[in-house]
Design an enzyme around this catalytic site. Structure first.
Site, PDB file in Angstrom:
ATOM      1  N   GLY A 136     -64.064  15.950  65.304  1.00 40.96           N
ATOM      2  CA  GLY A 136     -65.333  15.558  65.921  1.00 40.96           C
ATOM      3  C   GLY A 136     -64.998  14.636  67.071  1.00 40.96           C
TER       4      GLY A 136
ATOM      5  N   GLY B 268     -66.550  12.252  68.529  1.00 40.99           N
ATOM      6  CA  GLY B 268     -66.832  10.831  68.334  1.00 40.99           C
ATOM      7  C   GLY B 268     -65.764  10.155  67.490  1.00 40.99           C
TER       8      GLY B 268
ATOM      9  N   GLU C 196     -72.076  15.610  71.507  1.00 41.28           N
ATOM     10  CA  GLU C 196     -72.043  16.431  70.289  1.00 41.28           C
ATOM     11  C   GLU C 196     -73.119  15.992  69.289  1.00 41.28           C
ATOM     12  OE1 GLU C 196     -68.129  18.903  69.236  1.00 41.28           O
ATOM     13  OE2 GLU C 196     -68.085  16.870  68.432  1.00 41.28           O
TER      14      GLU C 196
ATOM     15  N   ILE D 220     -53.458  20.577  83.632  1.00 44.22           N
ATOM     16  CA  ILE D 220     -52.120  20.400  84.220  1.00 44.22           C
ATOM     17  C   ILE D 220     -52.164  19.731  85.596  1.00 44.22           C
ATOM     18  CG2 ILE D 220     -50.973  22.272  82.953  1.00 44.22           C
ATOM     19  CD1 ILE D 220     -51.332  23.945  85.532  1.00 44.22           C
TER      20      ILE D 220
ATOM     21  N   THR E 297     -55.623  20.120  71.018  1.00 51.75           N
ATOM     22  CA  THR E 297     -56.905  19.676  70.465  1.00 51.75           C
ATOM     23  C   THR E 297     -56.976  18.147  70.487  1.00 51.75           C
ATOM     24  OG1 THR E 297     -56.706  21.524  68.935  1.00 51.75           O
ATOM     25  CG2 THR E 297     -58.480  19.947  68.506  1.00 51.75           C
TER      26      THR E 297
ATOM     27  N   GLY F 226     -58.575  15.365  75.305  1.00 51.04           N
ATOM     28  CA  GLY F 226     -59.651  14.695  76.040  1.00 51.04           C
ATOM     29  C   GLY F 226     -60.163  13.485  75.265  1.00 51.04           C
ATOM     30  N   ASP F 227     -60.199  13.612  73.954  1.00 51.12           N
ATOM     31  CA  ASP F 227     -60.664  12.490  73.128  1.00 51.12           C
ATOM     32  C   ASP F 227     -59.665  11.332  73.201  1.00 51.12           C
ATOM     33  OD1 ASP F 227     -62.768  14.120  72.405  1.00 51.12           O
ATOM     34  OD2 ASP F 227     -61.734  14.889  70.634  1.00 51.12           O
TER      35      ASP F 227
HETATM   36  O1  RIB Z   1     -62.275  17.506  71.045  1.00 49.37           O
HETATM   37  C1  RIB Z   1     -61.765  18.081  69.877  1.00 49.37           C
HETATM   38  C2  RIB Z   1     -62.835  18.153  68.836  1.00 49.37           C
HETATM   39  O2  RIB Z   1     -63.845  19.031  69.282  1.00 49.37           O
HETATM   40  C3  RIB Z   1     -62.413  18.698  67.503  1.00 49.37           C
HETATM   41  O3  RIB Z   1     -61.915  17.700  66.644  1.00 49.37           O
HETATM   42  C4  RIB Z   1     -63.651  19.402  67.007  1.00 49.37           C
HETATM   43  O4  RIB Z   1     -64.217  18.815  65.880  1.00 49.37           O
HETATM   44  C5  RIB Z   1     -64.618  19.424  68.182  1.00 49.37           C
HETATM   45  O5  RIB Z   1     -65.613  18.486  68.071  1.00 49.37           O
END
Ligand code: RIB
Length: 319
Positions: free
Chosen positions: A40, A42, A142, A225, A250, A253-254
């Site tokens: 997620g 957040g 989200e 890139i 994955t 960006g977070d």
């Molecule tokens: O940014 C990656 C996330 O996007 C994943 O962890 C997934 O849950 C989605 O929200």
């Protein structure tokens, strides 16, 4: 600055399949391996901010189900200053199905946001003191837009700096863009927000100018890139990509957004914070998973020190 970051955003249970290649429509394909873990945007960004050195209060909402129990147990032991986790009886905990494939460890994600989209006005009001006590409020898209907007309004009322990471994209008004102190789209989101196809650094510069005209004061467009573009008040910086050996992109960006918020909350200026965030994100892509892939402050610092040319390039104004 006290180094306090409040993150309001989603918690999802991520189910990941690592493949040699992405399956085609109608095709069943054997995965090399699979895992389940916390995700997620957040919760991932909150974890990144924590690992990058901030004191973090995470606010989210889960379902009244096994995934919700998993979320609470996981979040309680993560090390946040505090969590506010609301529970929804009507909708399940959010979940995401993720494929990771290819040499660059790219991903495809399908998200069912579930309880994340049920945050009520009363719940936002209960969070007002938390938002007011923070240096920075970090939000994504989200959750239900009504709650995101109220959180942003509360932050503005108390003078808390607002970062909006507009992911995954949903339509937002120019009035909302004007309430945000820093907007951090990726190239796809910048295209959707600005109407300019962002394919390289030059088109990102044009998109940033358009976003400024729509009211966004400071913008960072992450460009995969091609690194990132930081744009504010007639000045632009190119933030280069730090070298990395990608295993799973994955949460990259977070990682960037959480680390950026942490460094801004501790008093770094925006270009410095963006370079640190880029180094931090380059470590995240070398690990499997999302929330569990966040590196430490010390590791990011070591990566910065190992690539002084990236730091020098980043801190030179390019326009
Ligand atoms: O940014 C990656 C996330 O996007 C994943 O962890 C997934 O849950 C989605 O929200």
């Amino acid at each position: 600055m006290k180094g306090k970051v409040c993150v309001f955003g989603s918690f999802n249970l991520d189910i990941v399949a690592v493949m040699n290649r992405f399956p085609l429509p109608g095709e069943s394909l054997t995965a090399q391996h699979s895992m389940m873990g916390p995700g997620g945007k957040g919760a991932n960004q909150a974890t990144a901010a924590l690992r990058a050195g901030a004191r973090v209060h995470y606010i989210g909402k889960v379902g009244h189900d096994d995934f919700g129990t998993f979320a609470r147990r996981h979040l309680e032991k993560t090390g946040f200053d505090a969590i506010t986790l609301f529970t929804c009886k009507e909708k399940p905990t959010g979940n995401a199905l993720i494929y990771v494939a290819g040499n660059d460890a790219e991903n495809m994600i399908s998200v069912y946001p579930g309880a994340n989209t049920t945050v009520t006005a009363a719940e936002v009001t209960r969070c007002q003191p938390t938002v007011a006590a923070a240096d920075i409020l970090l939000v994504q898209l989200e959750n239900n837009l009504s709650a995101i907007q109220r959180m942003i309004d509360n932050a503005r009322a108390s003078g808390t700096f607002v970062i909006l990471n507009p992911a995954p994209w949903q339509k937002i008004s120019d009035a909302l863009l004007a309430k945000v102190d820093l907007l951090t789209p990726n190239s796809t989101e910048a295209t959707q927000l600005s109407g300019i196809a962002v394919t390289d650094f030059a088109s990102a510069q044009q998109a940033a100018e358009r976003l400024h005209r729509k009211g966004a004061r400071q913008v960072i467009i992450t460009l995969g890139i091609n690194g990132a573009l930081l744009s504010r008040a007639g000045q632009q910086w190119r933030i280069p990509l730090f070298p990395a050996q990608p295993l799973d992109t994955t949460g990259a960006g977070d990682a960037f957004n959480g680390a950026l918020a942490a460094r801004l909350a501790s008093g770094d200026d925006l270009p410095q914070a963006a370079v640190f965030a880029a180094a931090f994100a380059s470590l995240c892509v070398e690990r499997a998973g999302a929330a569990n892939a966040m590196p430490s402050y010390a590791e990011a610092l070591a990566r910065l020190q190992a690539h002084p040319q990236c730091v020098a390039e980043s801190l030179a104004v390019c326009a």
